[in-house]
Design an enzyme around this catalytic site. Structure first.
Site, PDB file in Angstrom:
ATOM      1  N   CYS A   1       0.846  -1.211   0.000  1.00 32.16           N
ATOM      2  CA  CYS A   1       0.000   0.000   0.000  1.00 32.16           C
ATOM      3  C   CYS A   1       0.875   1.252   0.000  1.00 32.16           C
ATOM      4  O   CYS A   1       1.342   1.692   1.061  1.00 32.16           O
ATOM      5  CB  CYS A   1      -0.926  -0.018   1.213  1.00 32.16           C
ATOM      6  SG  CYS A   1      -1.985   1.451   1.279  1.00 32.16           S
TER       7      CYS A   1
ATOM      8  N   CYS B   1      -0.530   4.205   2.042  1.00 28.57           N
ATOM      9  CA  CYS B   1      -0.420   4.046   3.509  1.00 28.57           C
ATOM     10  C   CYS B   1       1.020   4.253   3.966  1.00 28.57           C
ATOM     11  O   CYS B   1       1.275   4.920   4.967  1.00 28.57           O
ATOM     12  CB  CYS B   1      -0.834   2.644   3.966  1.00 28.57           C
ATOM     13  SG  CYS B   1      -2.224   1.923   3.118  1.00 28.57           S
ATOM     14  N   ASP B   2       1.962   3.639   3.254  1.00 32.12           N
ATOM     15  CA  ASP B   2       3.333   3.561   3.767  1.00 32.12           C
ATOM     16  C   ASP B   2       4.333   4.444   3.037  1.00 32.12           C
ATOM     17  O   ASP B   2       5.431   4.681   3.558  1.00 32.12           O
ATOM     18  CB  ASP B   2       3.813   2.090   3.693  1.00 32.12           C
ATOM     19  CG  ASP B   2       2.916   1.179   4.518  1.00 32.12           C
ATOM     20  OD1 ASP B   2       2.441   1.639   5.577  1.00 32.12           O
ATOM     21  OD2 ASP B   2       2.679   0.029   4.103  1.00 32.12           O
TER      22      ASP B   2
END
Ligand code: NAP
Length: 308
Positions: A131, A134-135
């Site tokens: 992701c 997200c990261d």
């Protein structure tokens, strides 16, 4: 029976099905194990859903969830473990109880496929990710690897390119699979190095990712590349183990043209269904059709098709 239709999965297919099912006055539950809105909520940018020239995955997920909730289906946060046939319909066993329904629409999507190489599981969440939105921000100004040559690898790679110092794009062939517009944008980026005909054989690091070992599949040559993160986009695995219906060799559910599976009363829609292409707009259409077909089955108006 608790419900007329239980929809397994709260992504574009499942939420679209729920809108149609509720507008037909069907007693409807949507069961989702992770995020209502589906895996697309983790996409940086959606540009090919008609009516939304550019929308973030998060905003899209919020919009479709709010739209579905307007019709007040039961939204149940749980993981479906098993769908079985019972007198008059189906039992849907979850980790938060068992529900019964006259019909079931499986819209459970697909999960990211893993590389299955040493270091991947150990360092997941510590540099290994599926992701980027997200990261990605954790790796601002660092060097990272993106693995894969499809739409996911390139669209999320384009997002990452704005954050990181450099991207190594590791692809097992020397041709990309992604749609041409993404290829054009990605290949025009200033901070990408392509590592063609190559697979990752090991992800290295103690507490965090420090590098990857990459093997050229044509020459056998191995190369170590120093990176702080590895974003894995090597396709998907359909989430269909909990239901016994006819599937293809990869586990995607085979349906007829009305989205009905080999078991009458069980329908499938979206990324878990055997189809030519996986796109949010296609999933939404399939979900709508599955709900209409479920309604017609309940009203004994659905003519079974031959090809499931
Ligand atoms: P995908 O289209 O299946 O592509 C997976 C990529 O990973 C391919 O390039 C494949 O190589 C490579 N690969 C597969 N297994 C591998 C392995 N074990 N080791 C190394 N490489 C491997 O998957 P995706 O990109 O996740 O997309 C999934 C679906 O969602 C597709 O239908 C896609 O069109 C759709 N999607 C659409 C959009 C959009 O419309 N913008 C965005 C994201 C996803 P080969 O090419 O050699 O097979």
């Amino acid at each position: 029976m608790d419900y007329d239709v239980i929809i397994v999965g709260g992504g574009p297919a499942g939420l679209s099905a729920s809108v149609y099912a509720r507008r037909a006055n069907l007693r409807t539950a949507v069961i989702e194990k992770l995020t209502f809105g589906g895996i697309i909520t983790t996409t940086d940018l959606i540009e090919n859903y008609l009516g939304f020239p550019a929308i973030s995955g998060a905003d899209f997920g919020k919009a479709i969830q709010e739209h579905a909730m307007k019709y007040e289906p039961d939204m149940i946060q749980a993981e479906v473990k098993r769908v079985s046939q019972v007198e008059g319909g189906f039992s849907v066993e979850t980790d938060s109880g068992t529900f019964t329904s006259k019909t079931v629409i499986v819209a459970s999507g697909a999960a990211p496929r893993k590389l299955n190489v040493p270091g991947e599981a150990e360092l997941f969440g510590r540099g290994v990710s599926t992701c980027a939105t997200c990261d990605g921000p954790f790796f601002a100004k660092k060097d990272v690897a993106v693995v894969g040559g499809g739409d996911s690898a390139l669209s999320e790679g384009i997002y990452l390119s704005r954050l990181v110092n450099k991207i190594y794009l590791i692809h097992r062939r020397d041709q990309l699979r992604a749609e041409p517009i993404l290829q054009q944008r990605f290949t025009g980026l200033p901070n990408v190095e392509f590592v063609w005909n190559s697979v990752v054989t090991r992800i290295e690091g103690e507490k965090h990712v420090t590098g990857i070992l990459v093997k050229n599949v044509k020459t056998g040559e191995e190369r170590k590349i120093d990176v702080s993160a590895v974003f894995v986009y090597v396709g998907e695995v359909p989430q269909t183990d909990f239901v016994d219906v006819k599937k293809d060799d990869h586990g995607y559910i085979i349906t007829d043209e009305n989205m009905q599976s080999s078991v009458p009363g069980i329908f499938a829609a979206g990324d878990c269904r055997h189809s030519l292409s996986k796109q949010a707009i296609i999933s939404a259409g399939e979900g709508a059709l599955a709900a209409i077909a479920a309604q017609m089955l309940l009203e004994k108006r659905l003519i079974p098709q031959q090809n499931a």
